[in-house]
Design a protein around this motif. Sequence first.
Motif, PDB file in Angstrom:
ATOM      1  N   ASN B  88      71.270  86.900 -18.042  1.00  0.00           N
ATOM      2  CA  ASN B  88      72.664  86.649 -18.056  1.00  0.00           C
ATOM      3  C   ASN B  88      73.092  87.356 -16.791  1.00  0.00           C
ATOM      4  OD1 ASN B  88      75.352  87.508 -18.510  1.00  0.00           O
ATOM      5  ND2 ASN B  88      75.081  86.995 -20.643  1.00  0.00           N
ATOM      6  N   VAL B 172      83.569  90.803 -36.001  1.00  0.00           N
ATOM      7  CA  VAL B 172      84.449  91.956 -35.920  1.00  0.00           C
ATOM      8  C   VAL B 172      85.887  91.457 -35.877  1.00  0.00           C
ATOM      9  CG1 VAL B 172      82.886  93.536 -34.770  1.00  0.00           C
ATOM     10  CG2 VAL B 172      84.219  91.934 -33.431  1.00  0.00           C
TER      11      VAL B 172
ATOM     12  N   ARG C  18      72.395  82.010 -23.077  1.00  0.00           N
ATOM     13  CA  ARG C  18      73.308  82.355 -24.156  1.00  0.00           C
ATOM     14  C   ARG C  18      73.100  83.790 -24.545  1.00  0.00           C
ATOM     15  NH1 ARG C  18      71.507  84.117 -28.770  1.00  0.00           N
ATOM     16  NH2 ARG C  18      73.652  84.704 -28.914  1.00  0.00           N
ATOM     17  N   LEU C  19      71.852  84.029 -24.890  1.00  0.00           N
ATOM     18  CA  LEU C  19      71.386  85.305 -25.297  1.00  0.00           C
ATOM     19  C   LEU C  19      72.387  86.422 -25.381  1.00  0.00           C
ATOM     20  CD1 LEU C  19      69.080  86.458 -26.215  1.00  0.00           C
ATOM     21  CD2 LEU C  19      68.379  86.899 -23.943  1.00  0.00           C
ATOM     22  N   LEU C  20      72.562  87.100 -24.277  1.00  0.00           N
ATOM     23  CA  LEU C  20      73.359  88.303 -24.378  1.00  0.00           C
ATOM     24  C   LEU C  20      74.823  87.983 -24.413  1.00  0.00           C
ATOM     25  CD1 LEU C  20      70.966  90.081 -22.090  1.00  0.00           C
ATOM     26  CD2 LEU C  20      71.305  90.504 -24.487  1.00  0.00           C
ATOM     27  N   GLY C  21      75.194  86.867 -23.821  1.00  0.00           N
ATOM     28  CA  GLY C  21      76.597  86.486 -23.878  1.00  0.00           C
ATOM     29  C   GLY C  21      77.017  86.268 -25.309  1.00  0.00           C
ATOM     30  N   ILE C  23      76.078  87.570 -27.987  1.00  0.00           N
ATOM     31  CA  ILE C  23      76.243  88.758 -28.787  1.00  0.00           C
ATOM     32  C   ILE C  23      77.672  89.251 -28.757  1.00  0.00           C
ATOM     33  CG2 ILE C  23      75.614  91.133 -28.942  1.00  0.00           C
ATOM     34  CD1 ILE C  23      73.112  90.558 -27.752  1.00  0.00           C
ATOM     35  N   VAL C  24      78.230  89.150 -27.584  1.00  0.00           N
ATOM     36  CA  VAL C  24      79.533  89.743 -27.420  1.00  0.00           C
ATOM     37  C   VAL C  24      80.610  88.825 -27.942  1.00  0.00           C
ATOM     38  CG1 VAL C  24      80.320  91.427 -25.811  1.00  0.00           C
ATOM     39  CG2 VAL C  24      78.536  89.892 -25.138  1.00  0.00           C
ATOM     40  N   SER C  25      80.207  87.898 -28.756  1.00  0.00           N
ATOM     41  CA  SER C  25      81.195  86.932 -29.181  1.00  0.00           C
ATOM     42  C   SER C  25      81.992  87.484 -30.337  1.00  0.00           C
ATOM     43  CB  SER C  25      80.483  85.685 -29.621  1.00  0.00           C
ATOM     44  OG  SER C  25      79.581  86.024 -30.616  1.00  0.00           O
ATOM     45  N   ALA C  26      82.821  86.690 -30.867  1.00  0.00           N
ATOM     46  CA  ALA C  26      83.421  86.932 -32.173  1.00  0.00           C
ATOM     47  C   ALA C  26      84.593  87.869 -32.211  1.00  0.00           C
ATOM     48  CB  ALA C  26      82.388  87.424 -33.178  1.00  0.00           C
ATOM     49  N   SER C  27      84.848  88.657 -31.186  1.00  0.00           N
ATOM     50  CA  SER C  27      85.922  89.613 -31.393  1.00  0.00           C
ATOM     51  C   SER C  27      87.261  88.920 -31.574  1.00  0.00           C
ATOM     52  CB  SER C  27      85.972  90.624 -30.256  1.00  0.00           C
ATOM     53  OG  SER C  27      85.744  89.977 -29.047  1.00  0.00           O
ATOM     54  N   GLY C  30      87.469  86.877 -34.696  1.00  0.00           N
ATOM     55  CA  GLY C  30      87.541  87.767 -35.841  1.00  0.00           C
ATOM     56  C   GLY C  30      88.984  88.008 -36.209  1.00  0.00           C
ATOM     57  N   ILE C 193      85.043  84.421 -21.744  1.00  0.00           N
ATOM     58  CA  ILE C 193      83.594  84.269 -21.751  1.00  0.00           C
ATOM     59  C   ILE C 193      82.999  85.259 -22.734  1.00  0.00           C
ATOM     60  CG2 ILE C 193      81.529  84.708 -20.385  1.00  0.00           C
ATOM     61  CD1 ILE C 193      82.697  83.233 -18.209  1.00  0.00           C
ATOM     62  N   ASP C 219      80.585  81.107 -33.026  1.00  0.00           N
ATOM     63  CA  ASP C 219      79.174  81.090 -32.683  1.00  0.00           C
ATOM     64  C   ASP C 219      78.430  81.972 -33.664  1.00  0.00           C
ATOM     65  OD1 ASP C 219      76.679  81.618 -31.655  1.00  0.00           O
ATOM     66  OD2 ASP C 219      77.449  83.001 -30.136  1.00  0.00           O
ATOM     67  N   ILE C 220      77.731  81.353 -34.585  1.00  0.00           N
ATOM     68  CA  ILE C 220      76.922  82.141 -35.513  1.00  0.00           C
ATOM     69  C   ILE C 220      75.495  81.623 -35.401  1.00  0.00           C
ATOM     70  CG2 ILE C 220      76.585  82.851 -37.899  1.00  0.00           C
ATOM     71  CD1 ILE C 220      79.532  82.387 -38.365  1.00  0.00           C
TER      72      ILE C 220
END
Lengths: 293, 315, 507
Positions: B88, B172, C18-21, C23-27, C30, C193, C219-220
Amino acid sequence: MSTTRPQSSTGIGERIRLEFRRNRLAAIGAGMVGVLGLVVVFGPTIVPHDPMEHAHANRLQGPSLEHPLGTDELGRDVLARLVYGARVSLGIAILVTAIRVVLGTVVGLVAGYVGGIVDELLMRLVDIQLAFPGLILALVIAGILGPSLRNLMIALAVVGWSTYARVVRGSVLSVKERDYVTAAQLVAMSRRRIAIRHLLPSVIHPVMVLATLNLGTVVLATAGLSFIGLGAQPPTPEWGTMIDSGSNYILDAWWLVTAPGVAIMFTVMGFNLLGDGIRDFLDPKQQGRLEEI
Amino acid sequence: MFARYLVSRVASVIGVLFAVSVITYGLIHLTPGDPAETILTQQLEQPPTPQQVEEFRAEQGLDEPVYIQYVHWLGDVLQGDLGVSYYNDRSVSALMIEALPATVELAVAGMLVSLAIALPAGVLSAVYQNTRIDRISQIVALLGVSVPNFWLGFMLILVFSIYLGVLPVSGVGGLDHLILPAIALGTGMAAVVTRLVRTSMLEVMEAEYIDTARSAGLSERIVIWKHTLRNALIPVVTVVGLQFGRVLNGTVVIEIVFDRPGLGALLVEAIFARDYPVVQGVVLLTAVVFVVSNFCVDLLYKRLDPRVTLGEQAQ
Amino acid sequence: MGTNLHRLERDGTVSRRRLLGGIVSASIAGVAGCLTSDTADGSTLRIAKADPLNNEYQFFDGVILPHSPVAETLVYVDNEVQAEPWLATDWESSDARTWEFTLREGVQFHNGDELTAELLEEYFLAYEAERGLEVVDRGVQAVDDMVLQFELAEPNPKFPEETARHWMSVLHPDSTEEEVIATGPYQIEEHEIGSDFEAVRFDEYWGDQPGFERLELRDIQDDRTRRFELEAGNVDVAVEVSPDHVSAIEDDPELRVESFEQMRTFALWTNIYNSPTDDPDFRLALQHLIDQETFVEELLEDRYLPARGTIPPYVSWAAEDLPEYEHDMDRARELVEQSSYDGETVTIAVANRTINGDTFAEVFRDRLADVGVDTEVRMMEWSAYLDFTGSPENQLELGGASILDANVKGLLKRQYHSEGLLNLDLYRSEGTGMHNPGEAVDALIDAGIHDDDTDALREAQHRVREMTIGVPLFHDRIFVAMHEDVTGVEIAPVSNQAHWGNVAPTE
């Protein structure tokens, strides 16, 4: 010379019996650990199924007489896997704890007894190891070495020995000043003999307590790392892995997750109760000490 | 006196941090094979040609001795540059900054939960020392530490999110997203804190001034709640603070169970993807937090309780 | 750049980065989830899906959106894997090299501009210049207001079908990373992003007005969590649930499961250029390890079509009478003994987001152990999986073969042709490849693609089956679980293309 040993040699069995009567929790813990021991030794010969054997036509079946804890997503008998899993989990726990004990005790003894620059260096090493959150370091080591039980054990051993070193060094320092060591030195016993005859026994108690409690935490850590995918690999029956794969079926096949979860809880609880009991027995004052992972 | 102590402690912390950086940097050298090739294979998505490896080495300074490479790396790190993720094209620090809040809020909430369990349990234990109540509250606390927290997490999801439908499953967001993960995390720490509260209470209860308060005619309840607890809490709070670094251990698994985009989840994904700059970044950050929080607690402890002997210079 | 493009196409779903991006999703979602939680109220459609926009989005620096509620492509892929009009209403070519697409009238971009050939020319050219992708080969040109011409380097009768790829999504040339301007039924309201995705109804949409005012896409990655969220009432649609859970979900009167054929064949693939999988005997042994019918019946709840070849039987040129191999462990053992296999540990690579992938892997590990082959299952993060299975160290991999567009012939090329995406890099650099048996099969595939020789295509399927390039297991389906009061979900057979605008609340 040796008459000043802290314990009287009379009736150790009797004392344990009395202690268990007084401290019922410890007795329960000992009982739980005993049950586990029986399962580990005799379990595999009693369970009728092979923990590895697939039976795809029978997958995800609920508890029955044939399969008291049901079957998993490949039709394997959950009870059999649980019982064999006890061997895996406890085997790892004992091995890892043993490595930690040996490593930590040696470092602690040397540091405490030799003192000076050696002590300084070794203790810095301990500080450095303790500078990392244990599980995270273990995770990274296991991850970099590649997921396998062996690497998991290496990782857990690497991160856990320093607590022993500290405790042992502390005991050595306090004992060292006592008369009998000085006396022994006067009599010109060799350093090694002093270490073995006098220092070692005095560090055994705290190490024993720590090790018993440690067995529980290692079981938990192993399960956690395996759950993440960095420990036991299929088809090894390991409790954390069982929870991981079972969690896919948590709404449909509750037994898959419940059984290993309860097994872990039982094991850790047993070691904790026993460890606390041993501590109360050996050293009632030393409470509230923090456990490392 | 205190100043001298401070200086020596700071010096030792700096020493430890230095060692931590060396180890973190050295992690990638634990991998089988040549790091240059490892990195290039990741970037090119195919094995590099020898020529590419050469060029890459020269470009990245990898043809220099390891200690020089380390110095370069450390220089970058001190300027806040932890490198770029292999997968990334984003900087490691940006990824970590994004992940940090989720982890911090979880850690804090988890500690609050552990206090909420441990305070009553510890106080009851102490007040009713060696009675059935004592044993029960100790068992309850022990249960918490014995349950694998990822398992507990699933059970909580099952009951509260799916059967009762009152709390979110994953992700979250608001306070409601925090409740279940915090419970799953906090119960694990409760046993240690409970024992601490109990011991601390017992010590204070034996102290003379409590007897004085008692003989002054204050009711038992006031004595316990007002005097004893207040005095007993000081060490408890410090130790709980000390746990902060340790809490990070527990957050990893919890973040995976609850699909929380925190540091732990970042670390695990990076490990599985062999994304070493990210792994190094997270390990370095947690270790620094761990060391610094321990250091602060030491100082605090020293200030609060002058009986603590100066330093560890026992020899 | 070329490699990136190939990567993009691997296995149908994109997301190498996608990988690390992810992870930082969802805030953000939420928070939104809290505000709009509980059951569908007719105003917000909440979708849980594994391949999130943000990842692919990020991959091309935010310029290209995948099939999504926001952006559309020139053609849509129907259930028979045929191209049907979408933003283009018609297309034609005299020589298969110069293609003219007639754009749909009355289509507006989210910023109010009309869709014209000029704007598209500008966008596709900018896109080509910036990325250096080979998308448009030779040139794009607006012939008149509504006709866009593509000139290709070489004839491609299936070019229209290939424009269904999501990186051919039509965007306004003014689109930026922060603000994507497209033509879809929903327009992005807020999207950072790495975070989840929220969109609102686009009132000027050319088609029927979407059924919901808002749309959220979470994104789950984990199918377990997607299902949890659905059962807990936090999302209305869970795209891709495990076949194991279908009947349990259907037991809930509030929920429903629909399934859609996917142009994807799941198989145990072999790297025919690495030992021991380069040994024909060893590969043949693999064929005898399982019986596809029993596999599907016992492990997949009988919900899929057992596969014998790569191309599903509903495609007109699918080879029929492909050879069958019996489940015969003794034969497999014999073959392994005959082969050059020397007791080494063979790796089975599986992506850990593959639904039931660990179970499948364990089945093969177990069977291979029975015939004397020692294996190690490696569950890998998606990107690591792509890296590994594209490398010469690859031996066995469990995964799907699929394409992103409506050109099914492209699947054969991608998989088995030396110049196919899976083989190209290694073919060019090492003269090897991955699943490409060589010139004879290359020629058959070329004849099929360029001369429309369906017999050649059938012959190619026979060859790869007989050579055991892979052990086909089943033709994939996608199971979409949804709340009872949502209708109109329809997933196209390639890469999750869908008309999300058609999804509406019942009543």
